[in-house]
Scaffold this motif. Sequence first.
Motif, PDB file in Angstrom:
ATOM      1  N   GLN A  62      -1.158  -0.233  -7.774  1.00 13.72           N
ATOM      2  CA  GLN A  62      -2.007  -0.721  -8.908  1.00 13.72           C
ATOM      3  C   GLN A  62      -1.476  -1.816  -9.560  1.00 13.72           C
ATOM      4  OE1 GLN A  62      -4.792   1.727  -9.413  1.00 13.72           O
ATOM      5  NE2 GLN A  62      -4.037   2.992  -7.951  1.00 13.72           N
ATOM      6  N   VAL A  64       0.277   3.164   0.718  1.00 15.76           N
ATOM      7  CA  VAL A  64      -0.264   3.724  -0.478  1.00 15.76           C
ATOM      8  C   VAL A  64      -1.094   2.586  -1.458  1.00 15.76           C
ATOM      9  CG1 VAL A  64       1.250   5.443  -0.836  1.00 15.76           C
ATOM     10  CG2 VAL A  64       1.745   3.419  -1.663  1.00 15.76           C
ATOM     11  N   SER A  65      -1.826   2.942  -2.191  1.00 15.08           N
ATOM     12  CA  SER A  65      -2.443   1.825  -3.059  1.00 15.08           C
ATOM     13  C   SER A  65      -1.402   1.331  -4.032  1.00 15.08           C
ATOM     14  CB  SER A  65      -3.514   2.448  -3.906  1.00 15.08           C
ATOM     15  OG  SER A  65      -4.618   2.705  -2.799  1.00 15.08           O
ATOM     16  N   VAL A 100      -5.309  -2.697  -3.761  1.00 16.67           N
ATOM     17  CA  VAL A 100      -5.738  -1.633  -4.204  1.00 16.67           C
ATOM     18  C   VAL A 100      -7.283  -1.842  -3.986  1.00 16.67           C
ATOM     19  CG1 VAL A 100      -5.506  -1.951  -6.492  1.00 16.67           C
ATOM     20  CG2 VAL A 100      -6.294   0.265  -5.979  1.00 16.67           C
ATOM     21  N   TRP A 101      -7.977  -0.928  -3.432  1.00 19.46           N
ATOM     22  CA  TRP A 101      -9.406  -1.117  -3.366  1.00 19.46           C
ATOM     23  C   TRP A 101     -10.128  -0.433  -4.543  1.00 19.46           C
ATOM     24  CZ3 TRP A 101     -12.095   0.112   2.044  1.00 19.46           C
ATOM     25  CH2 TRP A 101     -13.482   0.314   1.896  1.00 19.46           C
ATOM     26  N   ARG A 102     -10.765  -1.158  -5.308  1.00 21.62           N
ATOM     27  CA  ARG A 102     -11.586  -1.121  -6.459  1.00 21.62           C
ATOM     28  C   ARG A 102     -13.241  -1.058  -6.408  1.00 21.62           C
ATOM     29  NH1 ARG A 102      -7.904  -0.006 -10.547  1.00 21.62           N
ATOM     30  NH2 ARG A 102      -5.948  -1.077 -10.357  1.00 21.62           N
ATOM     31  N   THR A 103     -13.966  -0.444  -7.232  1.00 24.60           N
ATOM     32  CA  THR A 103     -15.268  -0.589  -7.082  1.00 24.60           C
ATOM     33  C   THR A 103     -15.568  -0.475  -8.575  1.00 24.60           C
ATOM     34  OG1 THR A 103     -15.529   1.667  -6.437  1.00 24.60           O
ATOM     35  CG2 THR A 103     -16.006  -0.039  -4.881  1.00 24.60           C
ATOM     36  N   GLY A 104     -16.329   0.550  -8.913  1.00 26.06           N
ATOM     37  CA  GLY A 104     -16.899   0.855 -10.193  1.00 26.06           C
ATOM     38  C   GLY A 104     -18.253   0.104 -10.578  1.00 26.06           C
TER      39      GLY A 104
END
Length: 185
Positions: free
Chosen positions: A14, A11-12, A132-136
């Motif tokens: 945060q 699971v991610s 956790v994989w983030r973009t935005g």
Amino acid sequence: MELLQGLLNRVSIQRLESPPPTKAQLEVMLQAALRAPDHANLKPWRSVMVAGEGLTELGAILHQAQLERAPESDAQTLERCIKMPHRAPSILVLIASPKKHPKVPEAEQIQATAAAGHAILLAAHAQHLGAVWRTGWVVSHPMVREAFDVTADEQIIAMIYLGTPSVTPKPAPIISSQDFIKHWH
Ligand SMILES: Cc1cc2nc3c(=O)[nH]c(=O)nc-3n(C[C@H](O)[C@H](O)[C@H](O)COP(=O)(O)O)c2cc1C
């Protein structure tokens, strides 16, 4: 069996704190990424590790980038940008770097990079790290691209926040597979 446990339970996370991954842990993650499926073995990606002072520098760039995209931003929004990279003790920036190839279109090389990203998450999980994989908007902003020397042919696919979980990971959700499979004929 162990592999399946990891695959099914990742699971991610945060909320991440120090320490960041050790050199040895990072090496395992990179080796896992290098085993991801990859048409013609192009290894069409590169990565940049950001930690320590780098996080503060990145926060300053995000602050500038936010001012550029929305000059009317309030102080709270700008403060959030400065703090954004500090949500973890390290960030692995994953950059797709497609190569010219007669048989492997760019789209497949982006997909191969995403597969590498998933391998990194799984290898982090297997080593009891949080990720956790983030973009935005940050991944496509010119100031951020410039900071990581992203060329016109490249794109930032992920900012993988990495560190030590500071909360107990939530259990993986149980999802019925029935909506995601049809057996043909
Ligand atoms: C391409 C991609 C981009 C994502 N961007 C973000 C993001 O910017 N912010 C975010 O909170 N989650 C983002 N996610 C989703 C999280 O990484 C995570 O997968 C999601 O919150 C579900 O949690 P889980 O991994 O524990 O199932 C992104 C995932 C992918 C594959």
